[in-house]
Scaffold this motif. Structure first.
Motif, mmCIF file in Angstrom:
data_model
loop_
_atom_site.group_PDB
_atom_site.id
_atom_site.type_symbol
_atom_site.label_atom_id
_atom_site.label_comp_id
_atom_site.label_asym_id
_atom_site.label_seq_id
_atom_site.Cartn_x
_atom_site.Cartn_y
_atom_site.Cartn_z
ATOM 1 N N ASN A 111 0.827 -1.213 0.000
ATOM 2 C CA ASN A 111 0.000 0.000 0.000
ATOM 3 C C ASN A 111 0.856 1.256 0.000
ATOM 4 N N ARG A 112 1.993 1.210 0.703
ATOM 5 C CA ARG A 112 2.884 2.368 0.676
ATOM 6 C C ARG A 112 3.413 2.580 -0.743
ATOM 7 N N GLY A 113 3.732 1.497 -1.424
ATOM 8 C CA GLY A 113 4.175 1.605 -2.808
ATOM 9 C C GLY A 113 3.057 2.046 -3.729
ATOM 10 N N LEU A 114 1.850 1.573 -3.472
ATOM 11 C CA LEU A 114 0.698 1.942 -4.299
ATOM 12 C C LEU A 114 0.469 3.442 -4.300
ATOM 13 N N SER A 115 0.791 4.102 -3.192
ATOM 14 C CA SER A 115 0.606 5.557 -3.121
ATOM 15 C C SER A 115 1.493 6.301 -4.121
ATOM 16 N N ARG A 116 2.527 5.645 -4.607
ATOM 17 C CA ARG A 116 3.418 6.245 -5.597
ATOM 18 C C ARG A 116 3.186 5.734 -7.014
ATOM 19 N N ALA A 117 2.314 4.768 -7.172
ATOM 20 C CA ALA A 117 2.142 4.133 -8.476
ATOM 21 C C ALA A 117 1.543 5.106 -9.481
ATOM 22 N N ALA A 118 2.193 5.222 -10.622
ATOM 23 C CA ALA A 118 1.744 6.137 -11.670
ATOM 24 C C ALA A 118 1.318 5.398 -12.928
ATOM 25 N N GLY A 119 1.336 4.075 -12.898
ATOM 26 C CA GLY A 119 1.044 3.303 -14.094
ATOM 27 C C GLY A 119 -0.433 3.212 -14.412
ATOM 28 N N ARG A 120 -0.706 2.942 -15.668
ATOM 29 C CA ARG A 120 -2.086 2.697 -16.106
ATOM 30 C C ARG A 120 -2.609 1.388 -15.504
ATOM 31 N N TYR A 121 -1.679 0.451 -15.319
ATOM 32 C CA TYR A 121 -1.998 -0.848 -14.731
ATOM 33 C C TYR A 121 -1.029 -1.114 -13.582
ATOM 34 N N VAL A 122 -1.470 -1.959 -12.638
ATOM 35 C CA VAL A 122 -0.652 -2.270 -11.456
ATOM 36 C C VAL A 122 -0.632 -3.779 -11.260
ATOM 37 N N CYS A 123 0.525 -4.287 -10.887
ATOM 38 C CA CYS A 123 0.602 -5.682 -10.441
ATOM 39 C C CYS A 123 1.629 -5.783 -9.321
ATOM 40 N N MET A 124 1.587 -6.872 -8.590
ATOM 41 C CA MET A 124 2.566 -7.129 -7.539
ATOM 42 C C MET A 124 3.380 -8.361 -7.913
ATOM 43 N N VAL A 125 4.634 -8.339 -7.506
ATOM 44 C CA VAL A 125 5.499 -9.510 -7.647
ATOM 45 C C VAL A 125 6.217 -9.669 -6.316
ATOM 46 N N ASP A 126 6.104 -10.842 -5.713
ATOM 47 C CA ASP A 126 6.820 -11.074 -4.460
ATOM 48 C C ASP A 126 8.319 -11.098 -4.728
ATOM 49 N N ALA A 127 9.092 -10.688 -3.722
ATOM 50 C CA ALA A 127 10.530 -10.503 -3.906
ATOM 51 C C ALA A 127 11.279 -11.796 -4.179
ATOM 52 N N ASP A 128 10.673 -12.942 -3.883
ATOM 53 C CA ASP A 128 11.334 -14.218 -4.159
ATOM 54 C C ASP A 128 10.776 -14.907 -5.399
ATOM 55 N N ASP A 129 9.911 -14.227 -6.139
ATOM 56 C CA ASP A 129 9.333 -14.773 -7.363
ATOM 57 C C ASP A 129 9.900 -14.054 -8.581
ATOM 58 N N TRP A 130 9.506 -14.496 -9.768
ATOM 59 C CA TRP A 130 9.974 -13.828 -10.979
ATOM 60 C C TRP A 130 8.976 -14.051 -12.115
ATOM 61 N N LEU A 131 9.141 -13.284 -13.198
ATOM 62 C CA LEU A 131 8.240 -13.326 -14.338
ATOM 63 C C LEU A 131 8.965 -13.798 -15.587
ATOM 64 N N SER A 132 8.214 -14.388 -16.516
ATOM 65 C CA SER A 132 8.766 -14.658 -17.839
ATOM 66 C C SER A 132 9.007 -13.315 -18.536
ATOM 67 N N PRO A 133 9.952 -13.238 -19.483
ATOM 68 C CA PRO A 133 10.301 -11.945 -20.107
ATOM 69 C C PRO A 133 9.130 -11.213 -20.757
ATOM 70 N N ASP A 134 8.126 -11.951 -21.216
ATOM 71 C CA ASP A 134 7.005 -11.323 -21.924
ATOM 72 C C ASP A 134 5.770 -11.144 -21.063
ATOM 73 N N ALA A 135 5.854 -11.432 -19.768
ATOM 74 C CA ALA A 135 4.654 -11.490 -18.925
ATOM 75 C C ALA A 135 3.875 -10.180 -18.926
ATOM 76 N N LEU A 136 4.552 -9.077 -18.691
ATOM 77 C CA LEU A 136 3.845 -7.790 -18.595
ATOM 78 C C LEU A 136 3.307 -7.356 -19.952
ATOM 79 N N GLU A 137 4.070 -7.577 -21.000
ATOM 80 C CA GLU A 137 3.594 -7.217 -22.341
ATOM 81 C C GLU A 137 2.358 -8.022 -22.715
ATOM 82 N N GLN A 138 2.358 -9.299 -22.373
ATOM 83 C CA GLN A 138 1.203 -10.148 -22.677
ATOM 84 C C GLN A 138 -0.045 -9.662 -21.949
#
Length: 325
Positions: free
Chosen positions: A75-102
């Motif tokens: 929530n503290r980070g959300l107060s600074r979010a300027a994106g059209r879309y928002v997602c969370m990623v836990d610090a011990d997880d990761w995404l495929s290279p195309d995840a956000l674009e998809q």
């Protein structure tokens, strides 16, 4: 305005943090705002975050002065979010290279879509991955997604339109289970939920028995009550509230089972907290809304008082223990 704001709550994640951040910086969608919130880490996580921020301007770091837990940090980070879309990623997880674009491509193609689920791979410590199997669907209404989330037939890792995320921020009053409340509210408030081909890799950790034996287990009961309160406030249909009450009843019985099995491993304080949480849940559940099939079996039956219900649970789980079931 960035296209996507990614919220990364960080607490003592130095062993995994580089893989997480590298996967974000390596996205095929480059128009990103990556907001990392250091939740008073005691390892080298804060230093790693600052090092990455110096190397790439898309990373913003917030250092909290007191530990807020994952939901409070996001929530503290959300107060600074300027994106059209928002997602969370836990610090011990990761995404495929195309995840956000998809995910963004799905939003662009479907203007009524408010949330886009990633594909999820459960990443095990031996390096193997296992797909989280969801029902085959193209699009779900918000109510359909909510119902599927009650039994976790669909998971809670997705990208959301930022206005909806701000309307329903992360529930920071329910400890480890605040995510469950937030996810279900997001689904219920959405017009449409779709999925994309991008993958979220969800790391599976082996958790010791002694670490699990705390009163935190009972926080799920508080999360369910918080969800019901917020659903009532948004005018949810009585049928949906009744479905949630059945989930709450099953969770209460499960909590009684946990208490029965592990009470000798719990501290006196945790036993007291757990019992108080279960008693409160029993009194707050609308038992008239429960389906007959939910309460038909011994161990799940309605009782006229809390002491009688506790006696039923003791007898039921003692018998199961004797029969090794």
């Amino acid at each position: 305005m960035a296209e996507v704001s990614v919220l990364v709550a960080v607490y003592n994640a130095e062993a995994y943090l580089p893989e997480c951040l590298d996967s974000l910086l390596g996205q095929t969608l480059s128009d990103l705002q990556i907001i990392c919130i250091d939740d008073c880490s005691t390892d080298r996580s804060a230093q790693l975050l600052d090092d990455y921020a110096r190397r790439d301007h898309r990373i913003e770091v917030i250092h909290l002065e007191q530990n807020l837990g994952p939901s409070g940090a996001r929530n503290r980070g959300l107060s600074r979010a300027a994106g059209r879309y928002v997602c969370m990623v836990d610090a011990d997880d990761w995404l495929s290279p195309d995840a956000l674009e998809q995910a963004v491509a799905v939003f662009a193609a479907h203007q009524q879509t408010d949330g886009v689920l990633f594909q999820m791979q459960l990443a095990h410590s031996d390096g193997s991955c296992e797909a989280f199997a969801m029902p085959d669907f193209t699009v779900l209404t918000g109510e359909e997604a909510f119902r599927l989330s009650l039994s976790w037939q669909i998971h809670g890792l997705y990208m959301l339109r930022s206005e909806l995320q701000r309307r329903y921020p992360y529930d920071d009053q329910c400890g480890l289970y605040g995510d469950e409340t937030t996810t279900r509210l997001h689904f219920l408030a959405s017009r449409e939920i779709r999925q994309c081909a991008g993958t979220y890799y969800y790391r599976q950790h082996a958790v010791s028995a002694t670490h699990r034996m705390t009163a935190q287990y009972f926080e799920r009961l508080a999360a369910h009550e918080s969800l019901r309160r917020q659903m009532a406030g948004m005018g949810a249909a009585p049928a949906l509230l009744a479905e949630l009450e059945s989930v709450r009843w099953l969770a209460l019985v499960d909590a009684c089972h946990f208490y029965h099995q592990n009470r000798s491993l719990l501290s006196a304080e945790d036993r007291h907290k757990g019992m108080d949480r279960m008693r409160h849940a029993w009194h707050s559940i609308d038992r008239a809304a429960l389906k007959k099939e939910t309460t038909a079996k011994f161990g799940y039956r309605l009782c006229s008082s809390w002491p009688l219900f506790r006696l039923q649970e003791w007898a039921y789980f003692t018998l199961r223990g004797l029969l090794r079931r």
